[in-house]
Design a protein around this motif. Structure first.
Motif, mmCIF file in Angstrom:
data_model
loop_
_atom_site.group_PDB
_atom_site.id
_atom_site.type_symbol
_atom_site.label_atom_id
_atom_site.label_comp_id
_atom_site.label_asym_id
_atom_site.label_seq_id
_atom_site.Cartn_x
_atom_site.Cartn_y
_atom_site.Cartn_z
ATOM 1 N N GLY A 101 0.798 -1.076 0.147
ATOM 2 C CA GLY A 101 -0.047 0.021 0.023
ATOM 3 C C GLY A 101 0.901 1.297 0.200
ATOM 4 O O GLY A 101 1.999 1.006 0.023
ATOM 5 N N ASP A 102 0.142 2.544 -0.435
ATOM 6 C CA ASP A 102 1.044 3.749 -0.447
ATOM 7 C C ASP A 102 1.724 3.997 1.165
ATOM 8 O O ASP A 102 1.108 4.021 2.160
ATOM 9 C CB ASP A 102 0.040 4.801 -0.811
ATOM 10 N N SER A 103 2.799 4.177 0.916
ATOM 11 C CA SER A 103 3.961 4.434 2.144
ATOM 12 C C SER A 103 3.614 3.435 3.240
ATOM 13 O O SER A 103 3.878 3.752 4.239
ATOM 14 C CB SER A 103 3.367 5.767 2.681
ATOM 15 N N GLU A 104 3.643 2.270 3.049
ATOM 16 C CA GLU A 104 3.260 1.297 3.960
ATOM 17 C C GLU A 104 4.525 0.175 4.252
ATOM 18 O O GLU A 104 4.807 -0.053 5.361
ATOM 19 C CB GLU A 104 2.277 0.358 3.646
ATOM 20 N N ASP A 105 5.489 0.195 3.208
ATOM 21 C CA ASP A 105 6.507 -0.868 3.359
ATOM 22 C C ASP A 105 7.893 -0.413 2.992
ATOM 23 O O ASP A 105 7.916 0.886 2.193
ATOM 24 C CB ASP A 105 6.345 -2.062 2.468
ATOM 25 N N ASP A 106 8.931 -0.729 3.527
ATOM 26 C CA ASP A 106 10.353 -0.315 3.384
ATOM 27 C C ASP A 106 11.038 -1.366 2.547
ATOM 28 O O ASP A 106 10.944 -2.481 2.643
ATOM 29 C CB ASP A 106 10.960 -0.181 4.724
ATOM 30 N N LEU A 107 12.133 -0.729 1.974
ATOM 31 C CA LEU A 107 12.991 -1.489 1.094
ATOM 32 C C LEU A 107 14.267 -1.279 2.069
ATOM 33 O O LEU A 107 15.152 -0.629 2.279
ATOM 34 C CB LEU A 107 13.506 -0.751 -0.171
ATOM 35 N N GLY A 108 14.565 -2.631 2.600
ATOM 36 C CA GLY A 108 15.603 -2.743 3.626
ATOM 37 C C GLY A 108 15.103 -2.451 4.999
ATOM 38 O O GLY A 108 13.979 -2.051 5.333
#
Length: 198
Positions: free
Chosen positions: A23-30
């Motif tokens: 979802g928008d602004s829900e998950d991080d990369l690393g």
């Protein structure tokens, strides 16, 4: 967690050309303490929100040969590098320009202000004329003890006001009029002499 292990590269090639979070602004990369080593992209768009946090003394290189950059050279200090040389430093105390580097004005550097450490150890202004507007003062001393001003609102004269004004120090200093042959000077203690060519 889902863990993928491959003997070679993992290639993602979605038909929609996007790899999306849940979802928008829900998950991080690393994650904190588990960072990707390098990010190779053509463009970064923060979508009008978010921050870029580098930490430490990381740098942003701005040209192809990586010798023009912005970095934090120390805590609370931003350093600007050009051509492999650190030329300016910005801290809470203000902006510092390196020795013998100038601040230029105009498309062709028509006026330059720089600290000339190598030759004269002075603040040097060069180029076009330097002008003070009408009725603006050039103040001298920590308490503006003496000042020069073009008094346009009064008698249209350049005037000095403040503490005593001394012309030179020694017998070889003179106040000249028109040319070097008409002058007033003090050739010795207690003596004031006016000289003219006629």
């Amino acid at each position: 967690d889902l863990k993928l292990v491959a003997a070679a590269d993992i290639v993602l090639d979605p038909a929609g050309n996007n790899v999306l979070p849940g979802g928008d602004s829900e998950d991080d990369l690393g994650a904190s303490g588990t960072a990707w080593r390098k990010l190779f992209v053509d463009d970064i768009d923060l979508n009008g929100q978010g921050d870029i946090s580098m930490g430490g003394t990381g740098r942003i290189d701005l040209d192809a040969d990586d010798d023009t950059s912005i970095r934090a050279s120390a805590d609370d200090v931003i350093t600007f590098e050009a051509g492999g040389v650190d030329v300016a430093f910005l801290a809470s105390t203000g902006l510092k320009i390196k020795d013998n580097a100038g601040i230029a004005f105009g498309d062709s550097n028509e006026a330059v202000v720089k600290y000339d450490e190598d030759t004269s150890d002075n603040l040097l202004f060069s180029g076009v004329d330097l002008r003070l507007s009408d009725d603006q003062k050039l103040n001298l001393g920590a308490g503006a003890d003496g000042s020069f001003e073009f008094d346009a609102n009064g008698d249209s004269v350049v005037q000095y006001a403040g503490v005593a004004l001394r012309i030179g120090h020694g017998a070889n200093t003179a106040l000249q009029f028109r040319d070097s042959t008409i002058f007033v000077h003090s050739p010795s203690d207690g003596e004031l002499k006016a000289s003219a060519d006629n």
